[in-house]
Design a protein around this motif. Structure first.
Motif, PDB file in Angstrom:
ATOM      1  N   ASN A 204       0.843  -1.215   0.000  1.00 44.03           N
ATOM      2  CA  ASN A 204       0.000   0.000   0.000  1.00 44.03           C
ATOM      3  C   ASN A 204       0.867   1.250   0.000  1.00 44.03           C
ATOM      4  OD1 ASN A 204      -2.223  -1.561   0.161  1.00 44.03           O
ATOM      5  ND2 ASN A 204      -2.719  -1.101   2.305  1.00 44.03           N
ATOM      6  N   PHE A 205       1.934   1.230   0.827  1.00 36.81           N
ATOM      7  CA  PHE A 205       2.781   2.427   0.922  1.00 36.81           C
ATOM      8  C   PHE A 205       3.801   2.487  -0.214  1.00 36.81           C
ATOM      9  CE2 PHE A 205       0.582   3.086   4.780  1.00 36.81           C
ATOM     10  CZ  PHE A 205       0.638   4.464   4.973  1.00 36.81           C
ATOM     11  N   LYS A 206       4.205   1.330  -0.725  1.00 37.11           N
ATOM     12  CA  LYS A 206       5.078   1.366  -1.912  1.00 37.11           C
ATOM     13  C   LYS A 206       4.315   2.048  -3.050  1.00 37.11           C
ATOM     14  CE  LYS A 206       8.298  -2.478  -1.157  1.00 37.11           C
ATOM     15  NZ  LYS A 206       8.617  -3.877  -1.368  1.00 37.11           N
ATOM     16  N   LYS A 207       3.042   1.679  -3.221  1.00 34.26           N
ATOM     17  CA  LYS A 207       2.236   2.255  -4.318  1.00 34.26           C
ATOM     18  C   LYS A 207       2.026   3.746  -4.099  1.00 34.26           C
ATOM     19  CE  LYS A 207      -0.246  -1.918  -5.606  1.00 34.26           C
ATOM     20  NZ  LYS A 207      -1.221  -2.784  -4.980  1.00 34.26           N
ATOM     21  N   LEU A 208       1.774   4.128  -2.851  1.00 32.68           N
ATOM     22  CA  LEU A 208       1.549   5.549  -2.542  1.00 32.68           C
ATOM     23  C   LEU A 208       2.810   6.367  -2.862  1.00 32.68           C
ATOM     24  CD1 LEU A 208      -1.069   6.668  -1.374  1.00 32.68           C
ATOM     25  CD2 LEU A 208      -0.033   6.628   0.898  1.00 32.68           C
ATOM     26  N   CYS A 209       3.971   5.799  -2.554  1.00 36.25           N
ATOM     27  CA  CYS A 209       5.243   6.489  -2.871  1.00 36.25           C
ATOM     28  C   CYS A 209       5.407   6.628  -4.389  1.00 36.25           C
ATOM     29  CB  CYS A 209       6.436   5.726  -2.306  1.00 36.25           C
ATOM     30  SG  CYS A 209       6.612   5.862  -0.533  1.00 36.25           S
ATOM     31  N   LEU A 210       5.114   5.553  -5.125  1.00 33.47           N
ATOM     32  CA  LEU A 210       5.293   5.616  -6.583  1.00 33.47           C
ATOM     33  C   LEU A 210       4.386   6.669  -7.215  1.00 33.47           C
ATOM     34  CD1 LEU A 210       5.635   1.920  -7.835  1.00 33.47           C
ATOM     35  CD2 LEU A 210       7.423   3.551  -7.263  1.00 33.47           C
ATOM     36  N   ALA A 211       3.207   6.852  -6.634  1.00 30.67           N
ATOM     37  CA  ALA A 211       2.250   7.812  -7.203  1.00 30.67           C
ATOM     38  C   ALA A 211       2.582   9.248  -6.794  1.00 30.67           C
ATOM     39  CB  ALA A 211       0.841   7.454  -6.744  1.00 30.67           C
ATOM     40  N   ALA A 212       3.464   9.416  -5.800  1.00 27.61           N
ATOM     41  CA  ALA A 212       3.699  10.754  -5.236  1.00 27.61           C
ATOM     42  C   ALA A 212       4.656  11.579  -6.096  1.00 27.61           C
ATOM     43  CB  ALA A 212       4.276  10.602  -3.835  1.00 27.61           C
ATOM     44  N   SER A 213       4.531  12.890  -6.005  1.00 30.98           N
ATOM     45  CA  SER A 213       5.485  13.781  -6.680  1.00 30.98           C
ATOM     46  C   SER A 213       6.500  14.288  -5.650  1.00 30.98           C
ATOM     47  CB  SER A 213       4.755  14.970  -7.311  1.00 30.98           C
ATOM     48  OG  SER A 213       4.546  15.974  -6.323  1.00 30.98           O
ATOM     49  N   GLU A 214       7.477  15.061  -6.117  1.00 32.66           N
ATOM     50  CA  GLU A 214       8.493  15.607  -5.207  1.00 32.66           C
ATOM     51  C   GLU A 214       7.895  16.609  -4.217  1.00 32.66           C
ATOM     52  OE1 GLU A 214       7.934  16.758  -8.132  1.00 32.66           O
ATOM     53  OE2 GLU A 214       8.123  18.935  -8.009  1.00 32.66           O
ATOM     54  N   GLN A 215       6.660  17.047  -4.472  1.00 28.26           N
ATOM     55  CA  GLN A 215       5.995  17.998  -3.564  1.00 28.26           C
ATOM     56  C   GLN A 215       5.242  17.295  -2.444  1.00 28.26           C
ATOM     57  OE1 GLN A 215       6.306  21.368  -4.121  1.00 28.26           O
ATOM     58  NE2 GLN A 215       7.515  20.915  -5.945  1.00 28.26           N
ATOM     59  N   ALA A 300       2.051   1.566   9.299  1.00 27.26           N
ATOM     60  CA  ALA A 300       2.223   1.816   7.861  1.00 27.26           C
ATOM     61  C   ALA A 300       3.085   0.721   7.244  1.00 27.26           C
ATOM     62  CB  ALA A 300       2.875   3.179   7.643  1.00 27.26           C
ATOM     63  N   ILE A 301       4.227   0.458   7.855  1.00 26.20           N
ATOM     64  CA  ILE A 301       5.227  -0.416   7.233  1.00 26.20           C
ATOM     65  C   ILE A 301       4.762  -1.872   7.176  1.00 26.20           C
ATOM     66  CG2 ILE A 301       7.577  -1.354   7.527  1.00 26.20           C
ATOM     67  CD1 ILE A 301       8.293   1.516   8.630  1.00 26.20           C
ATOM     68  N   TYR A 302       4.248  -2.377   8.290  1.00 25.91           N
ATOM     69  CA  TYR A 302       3.894  -3.798   8.336  1.00 25.91           C
ATOM     70  C   TYR A 302       2.451  -4.085   7.924  1.00 25.91           C
ATOM     71  CZ  TYR A 302       8.287  -4.282  10.856  1.00 25.91           C
ATOM     72  OH  TYR A 302       9.594  -4.242  11.214  1.00 25.91           O
ATOM     73  N   GLU A 303       1.531  -3.150   8.315  1.00 26.51           N
ATOM     74  CA  GLU A 303       0.105  -3.439   8.069  1.00 26.51           C
ATOM     75  C   GLU A 303      -0.436  -2.696   6.858  1.00 26.51           C
ATOM     76  OE1 GLU A 303      -1.811  -2.457  11.793  1.00 26.51           O
ATOM     77  OE2 GLU A 303      -0.273  -3.610  12.838  1.00 26.51           O
ATOM     78  N   GLY A 304       0.299  -1.692   6.359  1.00 21.78           N
ATOM     79  CA  GLY A 304      -0.191  -0.909   5.226  1.00 21.78           C
ATOM     80  C   GLY A 304      -1.431  -0.110   5.587  1.00 21.78           C
ATOM     81  N   ASP A 305      -1.547   0.285   6.853  1.00 21.46           N
ATOM     82  CA  ASP A 305      -2.742   0.998   7.325  1.00 21.46           C
ATOM     83  C   ASP A 305      -2.783   2.418   6.748  1.00 21.46           C
ATOM     84  OD1 ASP A 305      -4.625   2.461   8.770  1.00 21.46           O
ATOM     85  OD2 ASP A 305      -4.217   1.390  10.641  1.00 21.46           O
ATOM     86  N   MET A 306      -3.644   2.594   5.746  1.00 25.38           N
ATOM     87  CA  MET A 306      -3.706   3.873   5.021  1.00 25.38           C
ATOM     88  C   MET A 306      -4.429   4.953   5.827  1.00 25.38           C
ATOM     89  SD  MET A 306      -2.416   3.014   2.026  1.00 25.38           S
ATOM     90  CE  MET A 306      -3.090   3.769   0.563  1.00 25.38           C
ATOM     91  N   GLU A 307      -5.136   4.560   6.887  1.00 31.86           N
ATOM     92  CA  GLU A 307      -5.872   5.546   7.676  1.00 31.86           C
ATOM     93  C   GLU A 307      -4.967   6.170   8.726  1.00 31.86           C
ATOM     94  OE1 GLU A 307      -9.141   6.431   7.155  1.00 31.86           O
ATOM     95  OE2 GLU A 307      -8.854   5.202   5.367  1.00 31.86           O
ATOM     96  N   LYS A 308      -4.273   5.330   9.494  1.00 31.17           N
ATOM     97  CA  LYS A 308      -3.511   5.821  10.643  1.00 31.17           C
ATOM     98  C   LYS A 308      -1.998   5.829  10.418  1.00 31.17           C
ATOM     99  CE  LYS A 308      -6.029   5.665  14.776  1.00 31.17           C
ATOM    100  NZ  LYS A 308      -7.303   5.812  14.803  1.00 31.17           N
ATOM    101  N   GLY A 309      -1.519   4.947   9.563  1.00 32.63           N
ATOM    102  CA  GLY A 309      -0.071   4.790   9.423  1.00 32.63           C
ATOM    103  C   GLY A 309       0.599   6.008   8.790  1.00 32.63           C
ATOM    104  N   PHE A 310       1.851   6.273   9.175  1.00 34.39           N
ATOM    105  CA  PHE A 310       2.621   7.304   8.474  1.00 34.39           C
ATOM    106  C   PHE A 310       3.999   6.736   8.149  1.00 34.39           C
ATOM    107  CE2 PHE A 310       6.316   9.300  10.369  1.00 34.39           C
ATOM    108  CZ  PHE A 310       6.351   8.702  11.611  1.00 34.39           C
ATOM    109  N   LEU A 311       4.623   7.280   7.114  1.00 33.84           N
ATOM    110  CA  LEU A 311       5.900   6.749   6.649  1.00 33.84           C
ATOM    111  C   LEU A 311       6.896   7.880   6.425  1.00 33.84           C
ATOM    112  CD1 LEU A 311       7.412   4.233   5.451  1.00 33.84           C
ATOM    113  CD2 LEU A 311       6.621   5.020   3.217  1.00 33.84           C
ATOM    114  N   PHE A 312       8.072   7.791   7.048  1.00 31.59           N
ATOM    115  CA  PHE A 312       9.135   8.736   6.701  1.00 31.59           C
ATOM    116  C   PHE A 312       9.523   8.496   5.238  1.00 31.59           C
ATOM    117  CE2 PHE A 312      10.419   8.820  11.372  1.00 31.59           C
ATOM    118  CZ  PHE A 312      10.060  10.144  11.542  1.00 31.59           C
ATOM    119  N   ALA A 313       9.654   9.542   4.452  1.00 30.24           N
ATOM    120  CA  ALA A 313      10.079   9.399   3.043  1.00 30.24           C
ATOM    121  C   ALA A 313      10.681  10.716   2.583  1.00 30.24           C
ATOM    122  CB  ALA A 313       8.895   9.026   2.164  1.00 30.24           C
TER     123      ALA A 313
END
Ligand SMILES: Cc1cc2nc3c(=O)[nH]c(=O)nc-3n(C[C@H](O)[C@H](O)[C@H](O)COP(=O)(O)O)c2cc1C
Length: 349
Positions: A204-215, A300-313
């Motif tokens: 879930n978070f890999k996909k979110l990163c791929l879709a994200a822009s530098e902003q 975020a990292i283990y469960e891919g929780d799109m509601e509560k999880g956050f990811l340093f990137a």
């Protein structure tokens, strides 16, 4: 072949290291990077001292190449460092504190690698005996400071004699070539390696990163009490606005205590010790907020929780468009850097 003082110092093939990332850099990712000729770094923030020892042994079973461990000195790290030294870890990488263990590491032939985000701290790390220093620019995932890599790399490189390794915003061969031109001897990559096949990060978070822009990152103190950069996601935006309730801080503190396998007494003592540590100390309350961040990061990292999880990137998510294996991405970065440098040298157009 790109040879620099970094490859010589650590006896590695390529001037690329895996940045230590809590929860992310597990033994498989570390071994994959070291086996591909880079320097794998295992992050120990989530580990008990026994897990540090076991992980070092396990990594040795998976690779015969050099690797290192990352310790966050601000947290209770003395026993982990003791375990790493007893295991003669090839590289001891630290952050957020002063390295009191330099002589002990040098005594068995190991290397000490400091990580800082401010040039004057890089100077101090070199004075204290570090063999090389990572400097982390503002663009980076997690804890960059105010200066961007474009400024921090040359400023630090002109003040420090030991090799400088650039972190923050780098994701391809052009970035590696640019870092070398600016005075670095190699690069430390976090976000790029987080987006590889071997990385445990939930899809879930890999996909979110791929879709994200530098902003699409947020720089705030709300994630773990320090200035840090995270992927703009529902959970990160919620954390940004939130005042944590007493109950959530308490629950998160207890979850982290359990994850670290600490007695209640030791957990409270660690909190008080950190609190008394002067400028670097954090109140128990702030540490409880940090624990909330840690729990949500795990979500975020283990469960891919799109509601509560956050990811340093890092801001470099804007340039990363695929999930290759480590064995594909390292040679690709090297080939691109060599091509870029040939263009500088007028050998190609
Ligand atoms: C999920 C995550 C966890 C991190 N945990 C740590 C850590 O435990 N220790 C540390 O020194 N740096 C940590 N960092 C920061 C990285 O080591 C590195 O500085 C950063 O990723 C470099 O920037 P880049 O992502 O732009 O390549 C973490 C980064 C991420 C993405």
């Amino acid at each position: 072949m790109l040879k620099t003082r970094m490859t010589e110092l650590f006896e590695i093939k390529h001037p690329i290291m895996l940045a230590g990332m809590n929860w992310i850099t597990d033994i498989n990712l570390v071994a994959a990077v070291s086996n591909a000729g880079g320097l794998g770094i295992f992050a120990t923030a989530r580990c008990t001292p026994e897990e540090v020892r076991e992980s070092i042994r396990e990594i040795r079973r998976k690779t015969s190449n050099p690797f290192g461990v990352n310790v966050v000195l601000r947290y209770d790290s003395a026993d982990k460092i003791k375990a790493a030294i007893e295991e003669k870890v090839p590289v001891l990488n630290y952050t957020l504190g002063k390295p009191w263990f330099v002589d002990q590491v040098h005594a068995y032939g190991g290397k000490v690698l400091g990580t800082t985000a401010v040039a004057k701290h890089a100077v101090k790390a070199a004075q204290l005996g570090c063999d090389a220093v990572v400097v982390t620019g503002h663009e980076a995932a997690a804890h960059g400071d105010k200066a961007t890599s474009m400024v921090l790399i040359p400023v630090a490189a002109s003040q420090v004699k030991v090799p400088i390794i650039a972190a923050g915003g780098i994701y391809d061969g052009r970035g590696l070539a640019a870092a070398i031109v600016l005075g670095a001897e190699g690069v430390s990559l976090g976000t790029r390696f987080m987006l590889t096949k071997e990385c445990v990060l939930h899809d879930n978070f890999k996909k979110l990163c791929l879709a994200a822009s530098e902003q699409d990152t947020i720089y705030d103190t709300k994630f773990d009490g320090m200035w840090g950069r995270a992927l703009k996601s529902k959970g990160a935006l919620e954390l940004q606005k939130m005042r944590f309730g007493f109950l959530e801080r308490l629950q998160a503190g207890l979850t982290i205590r359990k994850a670290l396998n600490m007695s209640y007494g030791k957990f409270m003592a660690m909190g008080l010790k950190t609190m008394m540590a002067g400028d670097d100390g954090l109140s128990l309350w702030a540490q409880a907020s940090q624990a909330v961040g840690a729990v949500r990061s795990m979500q975020a990292i283990y469960e891919g929780d799109m509601e509560k999880g956050f990811l340093f990137a890092g801001q470099n998510i804007g340039g990363i468009n695929d999930i290759p294996s480590v064995g594909e991405v390292i040679p690709r970065i090297i080939a691109e850097a060599e091509k870029t440098m040939d263009i500088f040298a007028g050998k190609r157009s």
